[in-house]
Design a protein around this motif. Structure first.
Motif, PDB file in Angstrom:
ATOM      1  N   CYS A   1     -47.325  39.179 -19.406  1.00 23.38           N
ATOM      2  CA  CYS A   1     -47.300  38.995 -17.954  1.00 23.38           C
ATOM      3  C   CYS A   1     -45.880  39.150 -17.427  1.00 23.38           C
ATOM      4  N   GLU A   2     -45.742  39.911 -16.367  1.00 24.56           N
ATOM      5  CA  GLU A   2     -44.421  40.036 -15.732  1.00 24.56           C
ATOM      6  C   GLU A   2     -43.920  38.648 -15.291  1.00 24.56           C
ATOM      7  N   LYS A   3     -42.623  38.540 -15.107  1.00 27.21           N
ATOM      8  CA  LYS A   3     -42.029  37.290 -14.659  1.00 27.21           C
ATOM      9  C   LYS A   3     -42.080  37.179 -13.154  1.00 27.21           C
ATOM     10  N   PRO A   4     -42.044  36.013 -12.548  1.00 26.23           N
ATOM     11  CA  PRO A   4     -42.198  34.708 -13.204  1.00 26.23           C
ATOM     12  C   PRO A   4     -43.650  34.530 -13.630  1.00 26.23           C
TER      13      PRO A   4
ATOM     14  N   VAL B   1     -50.883  48.574 -10.768  1.00 27.78           N
ATOM     15  CA  VAL B   1     -50.029  49.701 -11.156  1.00 27.78           C
ATOM     16  C   VAL B   1     -49.093  50.114 -10.016  1.00 27.78           C
ATOM     17  N   GLY B   2     -48.246  49.193  -9.618  1.00 26.72           N
ATOM     18  CA  GLY B   2     -47.227  49.482  -8.611  1.00 26.72           C
ATOM     19  C   GLY B   2     -45.956  49.949  -9.284  1.00 26.72           C
ATOM     20  N   ARG B   3     -44.837  49.417  -8.792  1.00 29.65           N
ATOM     21  CA  ARG B   3     -43.515  49.870  -9.221  1.00 29.65           C
ATOM     22  C   ARG B   3     -43.242  49.652 -10.710  1.00 29.65           C
ATOM     23  N   THR B   4     -43.760  48.545 -11.256  1.00 36.64           N
ATOM     24  CA  THR B   4     -43.322  48.126 -12.596  1.00 36.64           C
ATOM     25  C   THR B   4     -44.218  48.610 -13.720  1.00 36.64           C
ATOM     26  N   ALA B   5     -45.448  49.007 -13.389  1.00 38.42           N
ATOM     27  CA  ALA B   5     -46.443  49.247 -14.432  1.00 38.42           C
ATOM     28  C   ALA B   5     -46.090  50.404 -15.358  1.00 38.42           C
TER      29      ALA B   5
ATOM     30  N   PRO C   1     -48.746  41.342  -7.969  1.00 33.52           N
ATOM     31  CA  PRO C   1     -47.830  40.423  -7.281  1.00 33.52           C
ATOM     32  C   PRO C   1     -47.878  39.012  -7.894  1.00 33.52           C
ATOM     33  N   ASN C   2     -46.787  38.285  -7.706  1.00 35.27           N
ATOM     34  CA  ASN C   2     -46.611  37.013  -8.424  1.00 35.27           C
ATOM     35  C   ASN C   2     -47.745  36.020  -8.226  1.00 35.27           C
ATOM     36  N   PHE C   3     -48.327  35.949  -7.017  1.00 34.74           N
ATOM     37  CA  PHE C   3     -49.359  34.925  -6.790  1.00 34.74           C
ATOM     38  C   PHE C   3     -50.635  35.205  -7.572  1.00 34.74           C
ATOM     39  N   LEU C   4     -50.753  36.413  -8.115  1.00 38.00           N
ATOM     40  CA  LEU C   4     -51.948  36.753  -8.902  1.00 38.00           C
ATOM     41  C   LEU C   4     -51.708  36.651 -10.411  1.00 38.00           C
ATOM     42  N   HIS C   5     -50.497  36.300 -10.815  1.00 38.19           N
ATOM     43  CA  HIS C   5     -50.218  36.237 -12.255  1.00 38.19           C
ATOM     44  C   HIS C   5     -51.125  35.228 -12.957  1.00 38.19           C
ATOM     45  N   ALA C   6     -51.163  33.993 -12.434  1.00 40.14           N
ATOM     46  CA  ALA C   6     -51.961  32.961 -13.124  1.00 40.14           C
ATOM     47  C   ALA C   6     -53.454  33.300 -13.093  1.00 40.14           C
TER      48      ALA C   6
ATOM     49  N   ALA D   1     -56.775  48.294 -14.015  1.00 37.58           N
ATOM     50  CA  ALA D   1     -57.376  47.609 -12.861  1.00 37.58           C
ATOM     51  C   ALA D   1     -56.365  47.660 -11.726  1.00 37.58           C
ATOM     52  N   GLU D   2     -56.817  48.084 -10.566  1.00 40.87           N
ATOM     53  CA  GLU D   2     -55.921  48.228  -9.407  1.00 40.87           C
ATOM     54  C   GLU D   2     -56.788  48.196  -8.152  1.00 40.87           C
ATOM     55  N   ILE D   3     -56.425  47.337  -7.172  1.00 47.32           N
ATOM     56  CA  ILE D   3     -57.270  47.259  -5.973  1.00 47.32           C
ATOM     57  C   ILE D   3     -57.089  48.466  -5.048  1.00 47.32           C
TER      58      ILE D   3
ATOM     59  N   PRO E   1     -56.965  54.864  -4.658  1.00 43.79           N
ATOM     60  CA  PRO E   1     -56.262  56.120  -4.968  1.00 43.79           C
ATOM     61  C   PRO E   1     -55.147  55.914  -5.994  1.00 43.79           C
ATOM     62  N   ARG E   2     -54.429  54.797  -5.862  1.00 48.59           N
ATOM     63  CA  ARG E   2     -53.336  54.541  -6.805  1.00 48.59           C
ATOM     64  C   ARG E   2     -53.884  54.307  -8.220  1.00 48.59           C
ATOM     65  N   GLY E   3     -54.960  53.540  -8.291  1.00 49.78           N
ATOM     66  CA  GLY E   3     -55.572  53.256  -9.593  1.00 49.78           C
ATOM     67  C   GLY E   3     -56.113  54.522 -10.229  1.00 49.78           C
TER      68      GLY E   3
ATOM     69  N   PRO F   1     -45.666  44.185   1.209  1.00 51.94           N
ATOM     70  CA  PRO F   1     -45.818  43.000   2.065  1.00 51.94           C
ATOM     71  C   PRO F   1     -45.755  41.685   1.298  1.00 51.94           C
ATOM     72  N   TRP F   2     -46.321  41.611   0.086  1.00 55.81           N
ATOM     73  CA  TRP F   2     -46.305  40.339  -0.660  1.00 55.81           C
ATOM     74  C   TRP F   2     -44.876  39.884  -0.949  1.00 55.81           C
ATOM     75  N   PHE F   3     -43.948  40.844  -1.084  1.00 54.19           N
ATOM     76  CA  PHE F   3     -42.572  40.481  -1.422  1.00 54.19           C
ATOM     77  C   PHE F   3     -41.869  39.772  -0.262  1.00 54.19           C
TER      78      PHE F   3
ATOM     79  N   HIS G   1     -39.723  38.610 -19.587  1.00 51.14           N
ATOM     80  CA  HIS G   1     -38.294  38.341 -19.356  1.00 51.14           C
ATOM     81  C   HIS G   1     -37.524  39.402 -20.144  1.00 51.14           C
ATOM     82  N   HIS G   2     -37.429  40.587 -19.550  1.00 53.98           N
ATOM     83  CA  HIS G   2     -36.998  41.746 -20.332  1.00 53.98           C
ATOM     84  C   HIS G   2     -35.515  41.715 -20.704  1.00 53.98           C
ATOM     85  N   TYR G   3     -34.749  40.794 -20.095  1.00 55.70           N
ATOM     86  CA  TYR G   3     -33.324  40.730 -20.491  1.00 55.70           C
ATOM     87  C   TYR G   3     -33.154  40.271 -21.941  1.00 55.70           C
TER      88      TYR G   3
HETATM   89  N1  LIG Z   1     -39.018  43.089 -15.075  1.00 58.54           N
HETATM   90  C1  LIG Z   1     -38.531  43.664 -13.990  1.00 58.54           C
HETATM   91  O1  LIG Z   1     -37.408  44.136 -13.953  1.00 58.54           O
HETATM   92  C2  LIG Z   1     -39.374  43.728 -12.754  1.00 58.54           C
HETATM   93  C3  LIG Z   1     -38.992  44.581 -11.697  1.00 58.54           C
HETATM   94  C4  LIG Z   1     -39.799  44.613 -10.578  1.00 58.54           C
HETATM   95  C5  LIG Z   1     -40.938  43.829 -10.505  1.00 58.54           C
HETATM   96  N2  LIG Z   1     -41.258  42.994 -11.547  1.00 58.54           N
HETATM   97  C6  LIG Z   1     -42.455  42.152 -11.497  1.00 58.54           C
HETATM   98  O2  LIG Z   1     -43.612  42.987 -11.550  1.00 58.54           O
HETATM   99  C7  LIG Z   1     -44.641  42.440 -10.748  1.00 58.54           C
HETATM  100  C8  LIG Z   1     -45.128  43.505  -9.782  1.00 58.54           C
HETATM  101  O3  LIG Z   1     -44.048  43.903  -8.983  1.00 58.54           O
HETATM  102  P1  LIG Z   1     -44.018  45.363  -8.374  1.00 58.54           P
HETATM  103  O4  LIG Z   1     -42.675  45.527  -7.760  1.00 58.54           O
HETATM  104  O5  LIG Z   1     -44.502  46.356  -9.377  1.00 58.54           O
HETATM  105  O6  LIG Z   1     -45.111  45.179  -7.214  1.00 58.54           O
HETATM  106  P2  LIG Z   1     -45.947  46.295  -6.473  1.00 58.54           P
HETATM  107  O7  LIG Z   1     -46.411  45.696  -5.207  1.00 58.54           O
HETATM  108  O8  LIG Z   1     -45.207  47.597  -6.471  1.00 58.54           O
HETATM  109  O9  LIG Z   1     -47.199  46.502  -7.450  1.00 58.54           O
HETATM  110  C9  LIG Z   1     -48.239  45.571  -7.556  1.00 58.54           C
HETATM  111  C10 LIG Z   1     -49.551  46.338  -7.729  1.00 58.54           C
HETATM  112  O10 LIG Z   1     -50.607  45.404  -7.912  1.00 58.54           O
HETATM  113  C11 LIG Z   1     -51.723  45.849  -7.151  1.00 58.54           C
HETATM  114  N3  LIG Z   1     -52.640  44.736  -6.911  1.00 58.54           N
HETATM  115  C12 LIG Z   1     -52.546  43.773  -5.954  1.00 58.54           C
HETATM  116  N4  LIG Z   1     -53.591  42.911  -6.064  1.00 58.54           N
HETATM  117  C13 LIG Z   1     -54.335  43.334  -7.122  1.00 58.54           C
HETATM  118  C14 LIG Z   1     -55.533  42.865  -7.721  1.00 58.54           C
HETATM  119  N5  LIG Z   1     -56.173  41.785  -7.287  1.00 58.54           N
HETATM  120  N6  LIG Z   1     -56.029  43.541  -8.778  1.00 58.54           N
HETATM  121  C15 LIG Z   1     -55.400  44.666  -9.235  1.00 58.54           C
HETATM  122  N7  LIG Z   1     -54.268  45.164  -8.683  1.00 58.54           N
HETATM  123  C16 LIG Z   1     -53.735  44.502  -7.645  1.00 58.54           C
HETATM  124  C17 LIG Z   1     -51.110  46.435  -5.894  1.00 58.54           C
HETATM  125  O11 LIG Z   1     -52.023  47.269  -5.210  1.00 58.54           O
HETATM  126  C18 LIG Z   1     -49.906  47.159  -6.477  1.00 58.54           C
HETATM  127  O12 LIG Z   1     -50.238  48.469  -6.864  1.00 58.54           O
HETATM  128  C19 LIG Z   1     -44.055  41.214 -10.075  1.00 58.54           C
HETATM  129  O13 LIG Z   1     -44.463  40.093 -10.803  1.00 58.54           O
HETATM  130  C20 LIG Z   1     -42.555  41.364 -10.203  1.00 58.54           C
HETATM  131  O14 LIG Z   1     -41.889  40.132 -10.325  1.00 58.54           O
HETATM  132  C21 LIG Z   1     -40.495  42.962 -12.660  1.00 58.54           C
END
Ligand SMILES: NC(=O)c1ccc[n+]([C@@H]2O[C@H](COP(=O)([O-])OP(=O)(O)OC[C@H]3O[C@@H](n4cnc5c(N)ncnc54)[C@H](O)[C@@H]3O)[C@@H](O)[C@H]2O)c1
Length: 336
Positions: free
Chosen positions: A92-95, A9-13, A72-77, A32-34, A37-39, A165-167, A121-123
């Motif tokens: 699942c968010e892209k990619p 639940v970061g920026r996009t959730a 973050p992207n490396f956790l998508h799969a 689910a959020e690691i 406090p944020r979760g 940092p992952w970015f 792919h929200h476009y």
């Molecule tokens: N569609 C769009 O326009 C758009 C815009 C921004 C980001 N994104 C995508 O959204 C995804 C997330 O990007 P963001 O900018 O929100 O990142 P972010 O870093 O702000 O948020 C990621 C969240 O995941 C949490 N996290 C990390 N590991 C975890 C785990 N093992 N279990 C549970 N939570 C975990 C982090 O603590 C963080 O809160 C990326 O895939 C990115 O490509 C899409």
């Protein structure tokens, strides 16, 4: 009730959670959020829904029918495969994943489990993209087939001003090419209805020198002869620019983040752009696919093809050669 679990639940959730909660017969039931406090804050803001530190626990919940993956992207799969193994649908968010091979793994697992996977792919759900796609297909406008396109997107690397940092780490799927190259490739494919067959590219980090890409220049050849030059800079100093210009057999089509215009007779004329609630439209499509067998415009296979193009571009940049997307897909086991 269609129960939705949000993973990360970061920026996009929030946009996804709002869209899910607004859909009839849907509710966000767990998170689910690691970052505890944020979760907990996210859970509290939604009436005290349960918070889990491990996404596997969320996936095991019987009240969760689908998950939205915004880690973050490396956790998508890994997250998608855990959800699929538990019999849950996935948005699942892209990619979709870091590599085309991982995308194939997700697509195959979903087919076997009989669950749906949609890639964010929200476009596919923005007014300008939908208007542009309709314009290219319009018999009335009669633009003719697209011949070439220039797709330019320049923005400050630090927009948003703080990057997690992952970015800043390409090994974790960070950098501008996975983040926005995925949008650019997807948009060109979706708008024209054509597939990319080969790529020549130069991708690197000339502006910031970080361990993640900040610049990409790619030349894409599509299956019906159309070609596109993609230019994307995460600039250190400059101005924002977001514009695609299609040069078609009988006119131009210019697309920005809010306008679409036909260029003819040495002048542009604006076309109507529909107002679309992007994330709601995306979630409604996903919900209909999961509950009524509806069509997905960006299923796992589509997401895999976008990632294959990104991967082909990276390979081209390393080797200096033009790379066939079919070779990347074959190596990834796509279509098996
Ligand atoms: N569609 C769009 O326009 C758009 C815009 C921004 C980001 N994104 C995508 O959204 C995804 C997330 O990007 P963001 O900018 O929100 O990142 P972010 O870093 O702000 O948020 C990621 C969240 O995941 C949490 N996290 C990390 N590991 C975890 C785990 N093992 N279990 C549970 N939570 C975990 C982090 O603590 C963080 O809160 C990326 O895939 C990115 O490509 C899409």
């Amino acid at each position: 009730m269609f129960g939705v679990g949000i993973i990360g639940v970061g920026r996009t959730a929030n946009a996804h959670a709002r869209a899910a909660a607004a859909q009839p017969d849907c509710a966000v039931v767990a998170v689910a959020e690691i970052d505890e406090p944020r979760g907990r804050e996210f859970a509290q803001a939604r009436g005290g829904i349960p918070w889990h530190s491990d996404f596997r626990d969320l996936c095991a919940r019987p009240d969760v029918h689908a998950v939205v993956i915004t880690v973050p992207n490396f956790l998508h799969a890994p997250a998608a495969l855990a959800a699929i193994a538990a019999g849950k649908h996935v948005l699942c968010e892209k990619p979709l994943a870091l590599t085309a091979a991982e995308c194939t793994e997700v697509a195959v697992a979903a087919r076997r489990a009989g669950v749906r996977v949609s890639v964010g792919h929200h476009y596919h759900h923005t007014g300008p993209t939908l208007a542009a796609r309709a314009a290219l297909a319009s018999a009335e406008l009669d633009l003719g087939p697209p011949v070439m396109a220039m797709d330019v997107w320049h923005k400050s690397f630090y927009d948003p001003p703080r990057r997690p940092p992952w970015f800043l780490d390409a090994a974790k799927g960070g950098g501008m090419w996975p983040m926005n190259g995925s949008h650019m490739v997807d948009r060109l494919m979706f708008t024209t209805g054509q597939r990319v067959v080969s790529v020549r590219a130069r991708i690197g980090n000339p502006f910031w020198g970080l361990a993640a890409t900040d610049a990409a220049h790619a030349f894409l050849t599509f299956d019906r002869g159309f070609t596109a030059a993609v230019a994307h800079a995460g600039w250190r100093d400059g101005v924002n620019r977001f514009e695609t210009e299609f040069v078609c057999a009988r006119g131009f089509l210019r697309v920005t983040d809010r306008e679409v215009a036909v260029g003819r007779g040495r002048a542009y004329e604006a076309l109507p752009v529909p107002a679309v609630d992007t994330f709601s439209s995306q979630f409604a499509e996903f919900h209909a696919a999961c509950t009524a067998g509806g069509r997905l415009s960006a299923p796992a296979e589509w997401g895999g093809e976008v990632v294959a193009v990104l991967e082909a571009a990276e390979e081209s940049s390393r080797t200096g050669a033009e790379v066939a997307v079919a070779d990347v897909l074959r190596r990834a086991g796509a279509g098996d």
